[in-house]
Design a protein around this motif. Structure first.
Motif, PDB file in Angstrom:
ATOM      1  N   SER A  17       4.821 -21.609  11.359  1.00 29.81           N
ATOM      2  CA  SER A  17       4.299 -21.092  10.049  1.00 29.81           C
ATOM      3  C   SER A  17       3.372 -19.931  10.053  1.00 29.81           C
ATOM      4  CB  SER A  17       3.417 -22.352   9.596  1.00 29.81           C
ATOM      5  OG  SER A  17       2.565 -22.301  10.495  1.00 29.81           O
ATOM      6  N   SER A  18       3.152 -19.388  11.234  1.00 28.49           N
ATOM      7  CA  SER A  18       2.274 -18.164  11.341  1.00 28.49           C
ATOM      8  C   SER A  18       3.106 -16.913  11.489  1.00 28.49           C
ATOM      9  CB  SER A  18       1.298 -18.260  12.785  1.00 28.49           C
ATOM     10  OG  SER A  18       2.211 -18.264  13.955  1.00 28.49           O
ATOM     11  N   LEU A  19       4.275 -17.080  11.256  1.00 26.03           N
ATOM     12  CA  LEU A  19       5.452 -15.952  11.249  1.00 26.03           C
ATOM     13  C   LEU A  19       4.909 -14.983  10.360  1.00 26.03           C
ATOM     14  CD1 LEU A  19       7.922 -15.428  12.808  1.00 26.03           C
ATOM     15  CD2 LEU A  19       9.012 -16.368  10.510  1.00 26.03           C
ATOM     16  N   PRO A  20       4.711 -13.769  10.613  1.00 33.98           N
ATOM     17  CA  PRO A  20       4.338 -12.546   9.890  1.00 33.98           C
ATOM     18  C   PRO A  20       5.489 -12.224   8.848  1.00 33.98           C
ATOM     19  CG  PRO A  20       4.909 -11.878  11.931  1.00 33.98           C
ATOM     20  CD  PRO A  20       5.065 -13.288  12.097  1.00 33.98           C
ATOM     21  N   CYS A  21       5.606 -12.966   7.870  1.00 38.55           N
ATOM     22  CA  CYS A  21       6.618 -13.079   7.012  1.00 38.55           C
ATOM     23  C   CYS A  21       6.520 -11.674   5.967  1.00 38.55           C
ATOM     24  CB  CYS A  21       6.769 -13.987   6.097  1.00 38.55           C
ATOM     25  SG  CYS A  21       7.814 -15.463   7.287  1.00 38.55           S
ATOM     26  N   THR A  22       5.346 -11.139   5.588  1.00 36.75           N
ATOM     27  CA  THR A  22       5.283 -10.426   4.432  1.00 36.75           C
ATOM     28  C   THR A  22       6.131  -8.886   4.727  1.00 36.75           C
ATOM     29  OG1 THR A  22       3.143 -10.444   5.617  1.00 36.75           O
ATOM     30  CG2 THR A  22       3.317 -10.213   3.284  1.00 36.75           C
ATOM     31  N   HIS A  23       6.330  -8.433   5.989  1.00 32.14           N
ATOM     32  CA  HIS A  23       7.000  -7.181   6.255  1.00 32.14           C
ATOM     33  C   HIS A  23       8.194  -7.439   7.218  1.00 32.14           C
ATOM     34  CE1 HIS A  23       3.733  -5.083   4.288  1.00 32.14           C
ATOM     35  NE2 HIS A  23       3.037  -5.805   5.022  1.00 32.14           N
ATOM     36  N   LEU A  24       8.620  -8.358   7.526  1.00 34.59           N
ATOM     37  CA  LEU A  24       9.691  -8.738   8.406  1.00 34.59           C
ATOM     38  C   LEU A  24      11.072  -8.280   7.667  1.00 34.59           C
ATOM     39  CD1 LEU A  24       9.457 -12.208  10.354  1.00 34.59           C
ATOM     40  CD2 LEU A  24       9.486  -9.487  11.212  1.00 34.59           C
ATOM     41  N   ARG A  25      12.083  -7.391   8.322  1.00 36.77           N
ATOM     42  CA  ARG A  25      13.414  -7.188   7.637  1.00 36.77           C
ATOM     43  C   ARG A  25      14.354  -7.762   8.345  1.00 36.77           C
ATOM     44  NH1 ARG A  25      12.664  -5.139   2.909  1.00 36.77           N
ATOM     45  NH2 ARG A  25      13.702  -2.825   2.993  1.00 36.77           N
ATOM     46  N   SER A  26      14.206  -8.030   9.461  1.00 41.65           N
ATOM     47  CA  SER A  26      15.230  -8.522  10.506  1.00 41.65           C
ATOM     48  C   SER A  26      14.502  -9.708  11.501  1.00 41.65           C
ATOM     49  CB  SER A  26      15.977  -7.531  11.429  1.00 41.65           C
ATOM     50  OG  SER A  26      16.686  -8.072  12.230  1.00 41.65           O
ATOM     51  N   LEU A  27      15.186 -11.023  11.311  1.00 38.93           N
ATOM     52  CA  LEU A  27      14.728 -12.111  12.033  1.00 38.93           C
ATOM     53  C   LEU A  27      15.877 -12.783  12.952  1.00 38.93           C
ATOM     54  CD1 LEU A  27      12.251 -13.967  12.881  1.00 38.93           C
ATOM     55  CD2 LEU A  27      12.763 -15.222  10.679  1.00 38.93           C
ATOM     56  N   ASN A  28      15.694 -13.029  14.147  1.00 38.09           N
ATOM     57  CA  ASN A  28      16.777 -13.504  15.038  1.00 38.09           C
ATOM     58  C   ASN A  28      16.227 -14.807  15.555  1.00 38.09           C
ATOM     59  OD1 ASN A  28      18.506 -14.662  16.739  1.00 38.09           O
ATOM     60  ND2 ASN A  28      19.200 -12.729  17.551  1.00 38.09           N
ATOM     61  N   LEU A  29      16.473 -16.132  15.032  1.00 38.86           N
ATOM     62  CA  LEU A  29      16.000 -17.530  15.514  1.00 38.86           C
ATOM     63  C   LEU A  29      17.177 -18.031  16.139  1.00 38.86           C
ATOM     64  CD1 LEU A  29      13.687 -18.191  12.424  1.00 38.86           C
ATOM     65  CD2 LEU A  29      13.204 -18.051  14.842  1.00 38.86           C
ATOM     66  N   SER A  30      18.185 -17.562  16.561  1.00 38.65           N
ATOM     67  CA  SER A  30      19.369 -18.261  17.133  1.00 38.65           C
ATOM     68  C   SER A  30      18.753 -18.988  18.448  1.00 38.65           C
ATOM     69  CB  SER A  30      20.498 -17.317  17.302  1.00 38.65           C
ATOM     70  OG  SER A  30      20.416 -16.329  18.147  1.00 38.65           O
ATOM     71  N   GLY A  31      19.796 -20.090  18.612  1.00 38.79           N
ATOM     72  CA  GLY A  31      19.489 -20.778  19.947  1.00 38.79           C
ATOM     73  C   GLY A  31      18.376 -21.538  20.029  1.00 38.79           C
ATOM     74  N   ASN A  32      17.792 -22.113  19.191  1.00 42.98           N
ATOM     75  CA  ASN A  32      16.658 -23.079  18.928  1.00 42.98           C
ATOM     76  C   ASN A  32      17.152 -24.239  18.612  1.00 42.98           C
ATOM     77  OD1 ASN A  32      14.071 -21.156  19.895  1.00 42.98           O
ATOM     78  ND2 ASN A  32      15.211 -20.050  18.233  1.00 42.98           N
TER      79      ASN A  32
END
Length: 192
Positions: A17-32
């Motif tokens: 939930s602390s993910l800095p979402c405001t400015h993220l353009r690319s996010l890789n969460l694969s393999g979790n």
């Protein structure tokens, strides 16, 4: 500002939930081991998102209507339908849904009006709504599904079509189908 974040191949069960979402353009969460992706609705500026190889069963209302997603990979999950999310995929250009549990492509797919590449291989698709054939797709992979009857029409911008490994009993191709088609593969379909 942090705009690219790679958290692949960890043991996350939820997106922090602390993910800095405001400015993220690319996010890789694969393999979790992620099951809940609600936090994604706060990442309105994301353009590239990889959620492949997780334990996601539903997309629910994870994507806000004003998101900027262009590329989404949600392969290797337990997703049965994407109907509820399609209305939020108006900017999406590339969608990869391989190896899920999807059984049909419903009329809601028409909301994906900017989609140019769609990979739905290795699902359980038996039914494709006519609205699908109005998309401006250039690349389409429907291989390894359960399609038995297929009438191809529309898809005016289509250049590549792969329908390998379906047990197609009836295939109709109408005159208006894909005038720019360069590659068509139906290997292992058992056509006569």
């Amino acid at each position: 500002f942090l705009n690219t974040l790679d958290l692949r191949r960890n043991r996350f069960q939820t997106i922090p939930s602390s993910l800095p979402c405001t400015h993220l353009r690319s996010l890789n969460l694969s393999g979790n081991n992620i099951t809940n992706i609600d936090v994604i609705s706060k990442c309105g500026k994301l353009r590239v998102l990889d959620l492949s190889d997780n334990e996601i069963a539903a997309l629910k209302e994870c994507f806000g209507p004003k998101n900027q997603l262009r590329t989404l990979n949600i392969s290797l999950n337990y997703i049965k339908e994407i109907d509820s999310a399609c209305s939020c995929f108006g900017s999406l250009e590339r969608l990869k849904l391989t190896e899920n549990l999807i059984t049909k492509i419903s009329p809601e797919i028409i909301h994906c009006k900017n989609l140019i590449s769609l990979n739905c291989s290795s699902n359980h698709i038996r039914e494709i709504d006519n609205a699908f054939f109005d998309l401006d797709l250039e690349n389409l992979d429907l291989s390894s599904n359960e399609i038995t009857d297929l009438t191809l029409h529309g898809l005016e911008d289509l250049e590549t079509l792969v329908i390998d490994n379906n047990q197609i009993q009836t295939l109709h191709v109408k005159e208006d189908f894909a005038p720019h088609l360069r590659e068509f593969s139906c290997d292992g379909c058992g056509l006569k």
